[in-house]
Motif scaffolding. Structure first.
Motif, mmCIF file in Angstrom:
data_model
loop_
_atom_site.group_PDB
_atom_site.id
_atom_site.type_symbol
_atom_site.label_atom_id
_atom_site.label_comp_id
_atom_site.label_asym_id
_atom_site.label_seq_id
_atom_site.Cartn_x
_atom_site.Cartn_y
_atom_site.Cartn_z
ATOM 1 N N UNK A 89 16.777 5.257 4.718
ATOM 2 C CA UNK A 89 15.450 5.651 4.225
ATOM 3 C C UNK A 89 14.388 4.636 4.593
ATOM 4 N N UNK A 90 14.691 3.367 4.410
ATOM 5 C CA UNK A 90 13.733 2.319 4.781
ATOM 6 C C UNK A 90 13.484 2.291 6.281
ATOM 7 N N UNK A 91 14.540 2.524 7.081
ATOM 8 C CA UNK A 91 14.359 2.578 8.535
ATOM 9 C C UNK A 91 13.412 3.710 8.918
ATOM 10 N N UNK A 92 13.592 4.858 8.289
ATOM 11 C CA UNK A 92 12.720 6.003 8.589
ATOM 12 C C UNK A 92 11.277 5.698 8.208
ATOM 13 N N UNK A 93 11.072 5.084 7.055
ATOM 14 C CA UNK A 93 9.718 4.740 6.602
ATOM 15 C C UNK A 93 9.065 3.778 7.582
ATOM 16 N N UNK A 94 9.787 2.769 8.036
ATOM 17 C CA UNK A 94 9.241 1.799 8.991
ATOM 18 C C UNK A 94 8.901 2.479 10.307
ATOM 19 N N UNK A 95 9.799 3.310 10.806
ATOM 20 C CA UNK A 95 9.541 4.025 12.059
ATOM 21 C C UNK A 95 8.332 4.945 11.907
ATOM 22 N N UNK A 96 8.221 5.616 10.776
ATOM 23 C CA UNK A 96 7.089 6.517 10.556
ATOM 24 C C UNK A 96 5.769 5.754 10.587
ATOM 25 N N UNK A 97 5.693 4.641 9.848
ATOM 26 C CA UNK A 97 4.417 3.933 9.750
ATOM 27 C C UNK A 97 4.068 3.111 10.985
ATOM 28 N N UNK A 98 5.042 2.721 11.782
ATOM 29 C CA UNK A 98 4.744 1.922 12.966
ATOM 30 C C UNK A 98 4.746 2.713 14.262
ATOM 31 N N UNK A 99 5.304 3.919 14.279
ATOM 32 C CA UNK A 99 5.366 4.678 15.528
ATOM 33 C C UNK A 99 4.756 6.068 15.414
ATOM 34 N N UNK A 100 5.185 6.844 14.452
ATOM 35 C CA UNK A 100 4.772 8.248 14.380
ATOM 36 C C UNK A 100 3.334 8.390 13.899
ATOM 37 N N UNK A 101 2.985 7.744 12.811
ATOM 38 C CA UNK A 101 1.646 7.886 12.225
ATOM 39 C C UNK A 101 0.530 7.413 13.160
ATOM 40 N N UNK A 102 0.670 6.242 13.832
ATOM 41 C CA UNK A 102 -0.388 5.841 14.769
ATOM 42 C C UNK A 102 -0.579 6.828 15.919
ATOM 43 N N UNK A 103 0.507 7.439 16.404
ATOM 44 C CA UNK A 103 0.380 8.428 17.468
ATOM 45 C C UNK A 103 -0.350 9.673 16.980
ATOM 46 N N UNK A 104 -0.062 10.095 15.763
ATOM 47 C CA UNK A 104 -0.752 11.259 15.197
ATOM 48 C C UNK A 104 -2.236 10.968 15.010
ATOM 49 N N UNK A 105 -2.555 9.757 14.552
ATOM 50 C CA UNK A 105 -3.950 9.367 14.350
ATOM 51 C C UNK A 105 -4.696 9.337 15.677
ATOM 52 N N UNK A 106 -4.061 8.781 16.713
ATOM 53 C CA UNK A 106 -4.695 8.721 18.029
ATOM 54 C C UNK A 106 -4.913 10.118 18.596
ATOM 55 N N UNK A 107 -3.940 10.999 18.442
ATOM 56 C CA UNK A 107 -4.075 12.373 18.932
ATOM 57 C C UNK A 107 -5.214 13.094 18.223
ATOM 58 N N UNK A 108 -5.360 12.858 16.926
ATOM 59 C CA UNK A 108 -6.444 13.475 16.165
ATOM 60 C C UNK A 108 -7.811 12.966 16.653
ATOM 61 N N UNK A 109 -7.910 11.656 16.928
ATOM 62 C CA UNK A 109 -9.166 11.093 17.438
ATOM 63 C C UNK A 109 -9.503 11.650 18.815
ATOM 64 N N UNK A 110 -8.491 11.810 19.678
ATOM 65 C CA UNK A 110 -8.738 12.363 21.008
ATOM 66 C C UNK A 110 -9.211 13.805 20.931
ATOM 67 N N UNK A 111 -8.618 14.600 20.045
ATOM 68 C CA UNK A 111 -9.064 15.986 19.868
ATOM 69 C C UNK A 111 -10.510 16.036 19.393
ATOM 70 N N UNK A 112 -10.861 15.152 18.464
ATOM 71 C CA UNK A 112 -12.234 15.104 17.956
ATOM 72 C C UNK A 112 -13.194 14.672 19.063
ATOM 73 N N UNK A 113 -12.773 13.698 19.876
ATOM 74 C CA UNK A 113 -13.587 13.241 21.006
ATOM 75 C C UNK A 113 -13.847 14.396 21.979
ATOM 76 N N UNK A 114 -12.796 15.159 22.303
ATOM 77 C CA UNK A 114 -12.948 16.296 23.208
ATOM 78 C C UNK A 114 -13.882 17.349 22.614
ATOM 79 N N UNK A 115 -13.800 17.570 21.318
ATOM 80 C CA UNK A 115 -14.648 18.570 20.672
ATOM 81 C C UNK A 115 -16.104 18.122 20.598
ATOM 82 N N UNK A 116 -16.337 16.806 20.532
ATOM 83 C CA UNK A 116 -17.692 16.273 20.394
ATOM 84 C C UNK A 116 -18.429 16.115 21.724
#
Length: 90
Positions: free
Chosen positions: A11-38
């Motif tokens: 469980x702790x491994x999953x939490x660490x992987x989520x916060x250091x790998x998955x979440x930043x990629x999702x945030x970056x993808x969301x910013x890129x989509x907003x940039x394209x829309x703007x």
């Protein structure tokens, strides 16, 4: 008792992987989509392949940019958010 510690470690491994790998990629993808829309006509941009230009026409998924050698039709996803931000900072 040993089973609980094993589950806790996974469980702790999953939490660490989520916060250091998955979440930043999702945030970056969301910013890129907003940039394209703007994007709007007249914006100065740089593509991921290095073309510099100014947006002259917008469509749903494509953009026509005006370069020194003429007009190019490209996908919105081909525009580099980071390089365009650096260009417009100057």
């Amino acid at each position: 008792m040993e089973n609980y510690t094993l589950y806790l470690q996974f469980g702790l491994m999953f939490v660490v992987i989520y916060f250091f790998m998955i979440r930043p990629q999702q945030t970056k993808a969301k910013k890129e989509k907003q940039f394209e829309a703007d994007l709007k006509v007249g914006d100065r941009i740089i593509t991921k392949s290095g073309f510099h230009g100014k947006v002259s026409e917008l469509a749903a998924t494509t953009v026509v940019i005006e370069t020194m050698s003429g007009k190019l039709k490209i996908e919105r996803s081909a525009i580099s958010m980071e390089m365009t931000a650096e260009l417009n900072k100057k």
